[in-house]
Design a protein around this motif. Structure first.
Motif, PDB file in Angstrom:
ATOM      1  N   ILE A 216      35.478  48.088  37.173  1.00 16.30           N
ATOM      2  CA  ILE A 216      34.510  46.762  37.537  1.00 16.30           C
ATOM      3  C   ILE A 216      34.111  45.897  36.636  1.00 16.30           C
ATOM      4  O   ILE A 216      33.476  46.338  35.395  1.00 16.30           O
ATOM      5  CB  ILE A 216      33.747  47.046  38.822  1.00 16.30           C
ATOM      6  CG1 ILE A 216      32.405  47.814  38.299  1.00 16.30           C
ATOM      7  CG2 ILE A 216      34.495  47.768  40.113  1.00 16.30           C
ATOM      8  CD1 ILE A 216      31.371  47.029  38.128  1.00 16.30           C
ATOM      9  N   LEU A 217      34.166  44.591  37.078  1.00 12.15           N
ATOM     10  CA  LEU A 217      33.558  43.494  36.411  1.00 12.15           C
ATOM     11  C   LEU A 217      32.358  42.995  37.312  1.00 12.15           C
ATOM     12  O   LEU A 217      32.428  43.112  38.362  1.00 12.15           O
ATOM     13  CB  LEU A 217      34.555  42.209  36.122  1.00 12.15           C
ATOM     14  CG  LEU A 217      35.623  42.721  35.335  1.00 12.15           C
ATOM     15  CD1 LEU A 217      36.402  41.309  34.953  1.00 12.15           C
ATOM     16  CD2 LEU A 217      35.463  43.393  33.866  1.00 12.15           C
TER      17      LEU A 217
ATOM     18  N   TYR B 199      42.420  46.894  34.392  1.00 15.56           N
ATOM     19  CA  TYR B 199      42.650  46.992  32.815  1.00 15.56           C
ATOM     20  C   TYR B 199      41.131  47.414  32.241  1.00 15.56           C
ATOM     21  O   TYR B 199      40.819  46.711  31.394  1.00 15.56           O
ATOM     22  CB  TYR B 199      43.191  45.534  32.377  1.00 15.56           C
ATOM     23  CG  TYR B 199      44.228  44.988  33.224  1.00 15.56           C
ATOM     24  CD1 TYR B 199      45.446  45.564  33.101  1.00 15.56           C
ATOM     25  CD2 TYR B 199      43.946  43.883  33.804  1.00 15.56           C
ATOM     26  CE1 TYR B 199      46.428  44.950  33.990  1.00 15.56           C
ATOM     27  CE2 TYR B 199      44.886  43.163  34.496  1.00 15.56           C
ATOM     28  CZ  TYR B 199      46.122  43.752  34.793  1.00 15.56           C
ATOM     29  OH  TYR B 199      47.193  43.412  35.407  1.00 15.56           O
ATOM     30  N   PRO B 200      40.979  48.562  32.296  1.00 14.51           N
ATOM     31  CA  PRO B 200      39.569  49.111  31.733  1.00 14.51           C
ATOM     32  C   PRO B 200      39.816  49.071  30.187  1.00 14.51           C
ATOM     33  O   PRO B 200      38.497  48.855  29.641  1.00 14.51           O
ATOM     34  CB  PRO B 200      39.729  50.591  32.199  1.00 14.51           C
ATOM     35  CG  PRO B 200      40.749  50.875  33.282  1.00 14.51           C
ATOM     36  CD  PRO B 200      41.666  49.805  33.340  1.00 14.51           C
TER      37      PRO B 200
ATOM     38  N   ILE C  38      36.746  42.365  26.496  1.00 15.43           N
ATOM     39  CA  ILE C  38      37.090  41.186  26.708  1.00 15.43           C
ATOM     40  C   ILE C  38      36.922  40.365  27.954  1.00 15.43           C
ATOM     41  O   ILE C  38      36.796  39.041  28.106  1.00 15.43           O
ATOM     42  CB  ILE C  38      38.374  40.392  25.846  1.00 15.43           C
ATOM     43  CG1 ILE C  38      39.422  41.219  26.594  1.00 15.43           C
ATOM     44  CG2 ILE C  38      38.254  40.903  24.151  1.00 15.43           C
ATOM     45  CD1 ILE C  38      40.632  40.721  26.022  1.00 15.43           C
ATOM     46  N   TYR C  39      37.033  41.186  28.869  1.00 11.36           N
ATOM     47  CA  TYR C  39      37.053  40.773  30.595  1.00 11.36           C
ATOM     48  C   TYR C  39      35.631  40.501  30.859  1.00 11.36           C
ATOM     49  O   TYR C  39      35.260  39.764  31.796  1.00 11.36           O
ATOM     50  CB  TYR C  39      37.874  41.409  31.223  1.00 11.36           C
ATOM     51  CG  TYR C  39      39.297  41.301  31.050  1.00 11.36           C
ATOM     52  CD1 TYR C  39      39.893  40.386  30.087  1.00 11.36           C
ATOM     53  CD2 TYR C  39      39.973  42.378  31.749  1.00 11.36           C
ATOM     54  CE1 TYR C  39      41.187  40.421  30.050  1.00 11.36           C
ATOM     55  CE2 TYR C  39      41.522  42.319  31.202  1.00 11.36           C
ATOM     56  CZ  TYR C  39      41.883  41.137  30.558  1.00 11.36           C
ATOM     57  OH  TYR C  39      43.378  41.078  30.487  1.00 11.36           O
ATOM     58  N   CYS C  40      34.730  41.221  30.239  1.00 12.59           N
ATOM     59  CA  CYS C  40      33.306  41.242  30.911  1.00 12.59           C
ATOM     60  C   CYS C  40      32.515  39.932  30.915  1.00 12.59           C
ATOM     61  O   CYS C  40      32.013  39.558  31.720  1.00 12.59           O
ATOM     62  CB  CYS C  40      32.446  42.352  29.958  1.00 12.59           C
ATOM     63  SG  CYS C  40      31.033  41.947  29.509  1.00 12.59           S
ATOM     64  N   PRO C  41      32.793  39.051  29.988  1.00 11.49           N
ATOM     65  CA  PRO C  41      32.171  37.934  29.938  1.00 11.49           C
ATOM     66  C   PRO C  41      32.867  36.752  30.892  1.00 11.49           C
ATOM     67  O   PRO C  41      32.261  35.716  31.007  1.00 11.49           O
ATOM     68  CB  PRO C  41      32.188  37.078  28.629  1.00 11.49           C
ATOM     69  CG  PRO C  41      32.651  38.261  27.773  1.00 11.49           C
ATOM     70  CD  PRO C  41      33.609  39.224  28.540  1.00 11.49           C
TER      71      PRO C  41
ATOM     72  N   GLN D  36      42.688  36.298  38.514  1.00 11.48           N
ATOM     73  CA  GLN D  36      43.642  35.123  38.001  1.00 11.48           C
ATOM     74  C   GLN D  36      43.445  35.105  36.565  1.00 11.48           C
ATOM     75  O   GLN D  36      44.417  34.740  35.565  1.00 11.48           O
ATOM     76  CB  GLN D  36      43.431  33.885  38.685  1.00 11.48           C
ATOM     77  CG  GLN D  36      44.192  32.732  38.342  1.00 11.48           C
ATOM     78  CD  GLN D  36      43.576  31.526  39.157  1.00 11.48           C
ATOM     79  OE1 GLN D  36      43.205  31.347  40.154  1.00 11.48           O
ATOM     80  NE2 GLN D  36      44.019  30.311  38.608  1.00 11.48           N
ATOM     81  N   LEU D  37      42.204  34.856  35.990  1.00  9.62           N
ATOM     82  CA  LEU D  37      41.958  34.712  34.716  1.00  9.62           C
ATOM     83  C   LEU D  37      42.334  35.971  33.930  1.00  9.62           C
ATOM     84  O   LEU D  37      42.705  35.734  32.731  1.00  9.62           O
ATOM     85  CB  LEU D  37      40.427  34.226  34.392  1.00  9.62           C
ATOM     86  CG  LEU D  37      40.097  33.086  34.884  1.00  9.62           C
ATOM     87  CD1 LEU D  37      38.470  32.715  34.714  1.00  9.62           C
ATOM     88  CD2 LEU D  37      40.834  31.893  34.510  1.00  9.62           C
ATOM     89  N   MET D  38      42.049  37.012  34.398  1.00  6.37           N
ATOM     90  CA  MET D  38      42.706  38.345  33.782  1.00  6.37           C
ATOM     91  C   MET D  38      44.082  38.163  33.469  1.00  6.37           C
ATOM     92  O   MET D  38      44.730  38.383  32.469  1.00  6.37           O
ATOM     93  CB  MET D  38      42.335  39.612  34.465  1.00  6.37           C
ATOM     94  CG  MET D  38      40.823  39.959  34.247  1.00  6.37           C
ATOM     95  SD  MET D  38      40.498  41.544  34.938  1.00  6.37           S
ATOM     96  CE  MET D  38      40.414  41.458  36.591  1.00  6.37           C
ATOM     97  N   GLU D  39      44.604  37.677  34.559  1.00 10.42           N
ATOM     98  CA  GLU D  39      46.413  37.533  34.223  1.00 10.42           C
ATOM     99  C   GLU D  39      46.659  36.543  33.303  1.00 10.42           C
ATOM    100  O   GLU D  39      47.726  36.697  32.685  1.00 10.42           O
ATOM    101  CB  GLU D  39      47.140  37.243  35.581  1.00 10.42           C
ATOM    102  CG  GLU D  39      46.842  38.456  36.450  1.00 10.42           C
ATOM    103  CD  GLU D  39      47.317  39.816  36.192  1.00 10.42           C
ATOM    104  OE1 GLU D  39      48.152  39.880  35.226  1.00 10.42           O
ATOM    105  OE2 GLU D  39      46.712  40.807  36.491  1.00 10.42           O
TER     106      GLU D  39
END
Ligand SMILES: [Zn+2]
Ligand SMILES: [Zn+2]
Length: 394
Positions: free
Chosen positions: A107-108, A183-184, A189-192, A350-353
């Motif tokens: 999770i984020l 996407y673990p 890079i997704y954490c922020p 959406q931003l991850m994609e």
């Protein structure tokens, strides 16, 4: 009535009656200006609307340093800060509404909301009328208690900053902060996205929405400004003007989509320079610095009917100067935008994609540091050597 933004509440002592205690470590700030100090803390078991998260990564946002310095009036100590996090679900409260959430999910973490005010109910949770209280007081929204206490001495520690306080190996978080991450392997890079990145991108994608016929100026190229710029390129804004005092950041801005650069340290009249580039003023301008003079420039550099968005956190109680007659005659707008008007459960995916499709290259901004190198990470952030330092927990 809209509640006051600076309400203070006494910290309730944590209740640890029949709970199964969890021992962990966290970066505790004991008082304003004290260091982030890695300390053993004890967590209560999760309540029905809470989730226990084992943190893998915590992004460092400039606001964390503002908080540690004691510069936000609604913050009290001792406290655990950190408001960008990524990790794994380790236990789930009995009444958590997201029934898809499972123990072991990646999770984020993002901001907290009241869930019941007008903006919360109309799809604009970032504009929650109690945003300041439910995020900055760093305690539970109901009884003002906190799930953490010092192992040594048992003193309560505020541990729900942004509903989650990510500067901890384990944290008991409000369920409203949790967004699943499919996407673990990319959590570093997704954490922020949960604060800085969605603030920049959201201000452009959700609020300003520039088109090819528009110009947009981004003042300040930190993680918020650069993600705003990426979003402006994604929308194919006609002119994307990056303003900063650090040439290396401007060069990076150019690579990430800026069509024009203005080094404000070397340019005596920044708004004139923007006026020349845009041939009469910008359609949109975003302040990501929180500096009063820069905020005035965001308004001054606009074309008639232009909109300036304030995104950076300015100092409390200060005033800016505007010429109200010009403002009126030019039909300008000045708006504040918290967290990019994001609804994290929809916008973060959406931003991850977008990142996976190459339209949101946040990997260019992040560098990972072990938690033991926190001081180096903060030093590099201040020195402009890194845009987004991310702490790694092991
Ligand atoms: Zn609300
Ligand atoms: Zn932040």
């Amino acid at each position: 009535m809209k509640p006051r933004a600076s309400d203070k509440n006494e910290l309730e002592e944590p209740s640890n009656k029949v709970c199964k205690d969890i021992e962990t470590v966290a970066l505790v700030v004991k008082e304003a200006k004290a260091d982030f100090d890695l300390q053993p803390v004890i967590l209560d078991e999760v309540r029905p609307d809470e989730v226990l998260v084992e943190m893998k990564y915590s992004g460092i946002c400039h606001t964390d340093i503002v908080l540690q310095q004691g510069l936000l009036p609604m913050v009290e100590f001792p406290a655990i800060f950190g408001h960008e996090g990524a990790g794994y679900v380790r236990s789930i409260g009995s009444a958590v509404k997201n029934k898809d959430l499972k123990v072991g999910d990646a999770i984020l973490l993002s901001f907290n909301t009241c869930g019941s005010c007008k903006p919360c109910k109309s799809g604009h949770p970032a504009f929650c009328w109690t945003h300041a209280q439910v995020n900055h007081n760093a305690v539970r929204t109901g009884d003002r208690s906190t799930p953490a206490r010092m192992k040594d001495g048992g003193q309560g520690v505020r541990s729900q900053y942004f509903g989650h306080s990510s500067f901890a190996k384990m944290s008991v978080v409000n369920e409203k902060c949790v967004v699943r991450c499919p996407y673990p392997d990319k959590m570093d890079i997704y954490c922020p996205i949960g604060c800085g990145f969605q603030t920049g991108a959201g201000t452009v994608l959700n609020v300003l929405k520039p088109t090819k016929d528009d110009s947009i100026v981004v003042f300040g190229l930190g993680s918020v400004g650069l993600t705003a710029l990426m979003a402006a390129r994604y929308l194919k804004a006609g002119q994307i003007i990056a303003v900063d005092i650090v040439q290396e950041k401007l060069d990076l801005g150019k690579e990430l989509g800026a069509t024009h650069l203005v080094n404000s340290k070397e340019t005596p009249h920044v708004t004139e320079a923007i006026n020349n580039i845009t041939k009469g003023g910008a359609t949109y301008a975003i302040d990501c610095t929180g500096l009063l003079r820069v905020i005035e420039d965001t308004v001054e550099c606009l074309a008639p009917q232009g909109t300036a968005a304030l995104v950076g956190v300015p100092p409390s109680g200060k005033k800016i100067q505007l010429d109200p007659l010009t403002f009126l005659l030019d039909n300008k707008k000045l708006i504040g935008v918290i967290e990019g008007d994001s609804n994290p459960v929809e916008f973060i995916p959406q931003l991850m994609e977008m990142q996976r499709d190459g339209h949101f290259p946040i990997e260019r901004l992040c560098r990972t540091y072990p938690v033991s190198r926190l001081k180096d990470a903060i030093h590099d952030l201040h020195a402009g050597k890194v845009i987004k330092p991310v702490l790694q927990w092991d």
